[in-house]
Design a protein around this motif. Structure first.
Motif, PDB file in Angstrom:
ATOM      1  N   TYR A  57     -15.355 -31.001  11.570  1.00  0.00           N
ATOM      2  CA  TYR A  57     -15.139 -29.556  11.401  1.00  0.00           C
ATOM      3  C   TYR A  57     -14.049 -29.070  12.357  1.00  0.00           C
ATOM      4  O   TYR A  57     -13.166 -28.292  11.968  1.00  0.00           O
ATOM      5  CB  TYR A  57     -16.447 -28.806  11.664  1.00  0.00           C
ATOM      6  N   ASP A  60     -11.583 -30.815  13.730  1.00  0.00           N
ATOM      7  CA  ASP A  60     -10.277 -31.344  13.322  1.00  0.00           C
ATOM      8  C   ASP A  60      -9.694 -30.553  12.150  1.00  0.00           C
ATOM      9  O   ASP A  60      -8.484 -30.327  12.083  1.00  0.00           O
ATOM     10  CB  ASP A  60     -10.392 -32.819  12.947  1.00  0.00           C
ATOM     11  N   LYS A  61     -10.551 -30.134  11.231  1.00  0.00           N
ATOM     12  CA  LYS A  61     -10.077 -29.366  10.081  1.00  0.00           C
ATOM     13  C   LYS A  61      -9.741 -27.931  10.475  1.00  0.00           C
ATOM     14  O   LYS A  61      -8.820 -27.330   9.940  1.00  0.00           O
ATOM     15  CB  LYS A  61     -11.123 -29.381   8.964  1.00  0.00           C
ATOM     16  N   SER A  62     -10.495 -27.385  11.417  1.00  0.00           N
ATOM     17  CA  SER A  62     -10.303 -25.989  11.817  1.00  0.00           C
ATOM     18  C   SER A  62      -9.114 -25.804  12.741  1.00  0.00           C
ATOM     19  O   SER A  62      -8.429 -24.779  12.678  1.00  0.00           O
ATOM     20  CB  SER A  62     -11.570 -25.452  12.507  1.00  0.00           C
ATOM     21  N   SER A 118      -6.275 -27.092  12.765  1.00  0.00           N
ATOM     22  CA  SER A 118      -4.989 -26.992  12.067  1.00  0.00           C
ATOM     23  C   SER A 118      -4.766 -25.576  11.546  1.00  0.00           C
ATOM     24  O   SER A 118      -3.634 -25.146  11.339  1.00  0.00           O
ATOM     25  CB  SER A 118      -4.936 -27.985  10.899  1.00  0.00           C
ATOM     26  N   CYS A 134     -18.822 -23.149   5.824  1.00  0.00           N
ATOM     27  CA  CYS A 134     -18.803 -24.079   4.692  1.00  0.00           C
ATOM     28  C   CYS A 134     -19.511 -23.513   3.466  1.00  0.00           C
ATOM     29  O   CYS A 134     -19.665 -24.210   2.452  1.00  0.00           O
ATOM     30  CB  CYS A 134     -19.458 -25.400   5.097  1.00  0.00           C
ATOM     31  N   LEU A 137     -17.138 -31.126   4.027  1.00  0.00           N
ATOM     32  CA  LEU A 137     -15.973 -31.387   4.874  1.00  0.00           C
ATOM     33  C   LEU A 137     -15.197 -32.642   4.452  1.00  0.00           C
ATOM     34  O   LEU A 137     -14.002 -32.762   4.750  1.00  0.00           O
ATOM     35  CB  LEU A 137     -16.387 -31.527   6.340  1.00  0.00           C
ATOM     36  N   THR A 138     -15.884 -33.557   3.802  1.00  0.00           N
ATOM     37  CA  THR A 138     -15.228 -34.836   3.464  1.00  0.00           C
ATOM     38  C   THR A 138     -15.027 -35.005   1.956  1.00  0.00           C
ATOM     39  O   THR A 138     -14.674 -36.092   1.510  1.00  0.00           O
ATOM     40  CB  THR A 138     -16.060 -36.026   3.986  1.00  0.00           C
TER      41      THR A 138
END
Length: 206
Positions: free
Chosen positions: A153, A155-157, A159, A177, A201-202
């Motif tokens: 979460y 790592d995705k946020s 960016s 989510c 997330l994946t």
């Protein structure tokens, strides 16, 4: 490459400490294609002093949560459960009257999990608590690959908010989510909600 080499050395050393050959399956290559999402409820957050009250788990395969294959076990504890912790996990001494010994419960858990990768929210704590028992019983720590949903979460946020503070609270991640909160706070429900987060997330990357 170096990390992989060190990881293999650690696994080899861990395996050499195994006291019971009937648990060799924990070190075998997993070919099931499944992941196991786990959660524990404990008497507190002190890994050395506190104990596990319950373990919940659910399997994931082919981007689907196998709700027909959930795992739940309640464990006997040697200490009084504080009123503060009861407010969090809602497990009362009465609820543990038919609980299993830690040895029985951990063996059941290990047979359910096998060598499958483990997924969790702040998984390091849950695994550390379980390792306290496996180390004493079998001489080893869990050798399973671990996947932390809060890291995915983050790592995705990051960016999207590169200089912002990322809120990693469980309820915040659920809301972000668009996953409904199942309400009852117990190990199985938390494992299922964590599984939903992981899949969200994946999605498309498994």
């Amino acid at each position: 490459m170096l990390f992989s080499f060190i990881s293999k050395l650690k696994t080899k050393a861990n395996r050499a400490n195994l006291k019971d050959e009937s648990f060799e399956f924990l070190f075998e290559e997993d070919r099931s294609g499944e992941y196991v999402v786990i959660d524990t409820e404990t008497t507190g957050l002190d890994i050395k002093e506190d104990e596990i009250l319950s373990i919940g788990a659910v399997k994931i395969k082919d981007n689907k949560i196998l709700t027909s294959q959930t795992f739940e076990v309640f464990l006997k504890n040697s200490k009084e459960i504080s009123s503060k912790s009861i407010k969090i996990h809602r497990i009362r001494p009465f609820d543990l009257k038919d609980a299993k010994t830690t040895e029985e419960g951990i063996v059941e858990f290990l047979n359910f999990v096998g060598s499958r990768p483990l997924v969790g929210y702040y998984l390091e704590f849950d695994v550390s608590m379980i390792n306290k028992y496996t180390k004493k019983m079998l001489g080893i720590t869990l050798p399973n690959r671990m996947i932390e949903v809060s890291e995915i979460y983050f790592d995705k946020s990051i960016s999207l908010i590169p200089q912002g503070n990322i809120d990693l609270r469980f309820d915040t991640i659920l809301k972000s989510c668009n996953i409904p909160n199942m309400g009852a706070h117990n190990a199985v429900n938390d494992a299922i909600m964590t599984a939903m987060i992981y899949l969200k997330l994946t999605k498309g990357s498994n």
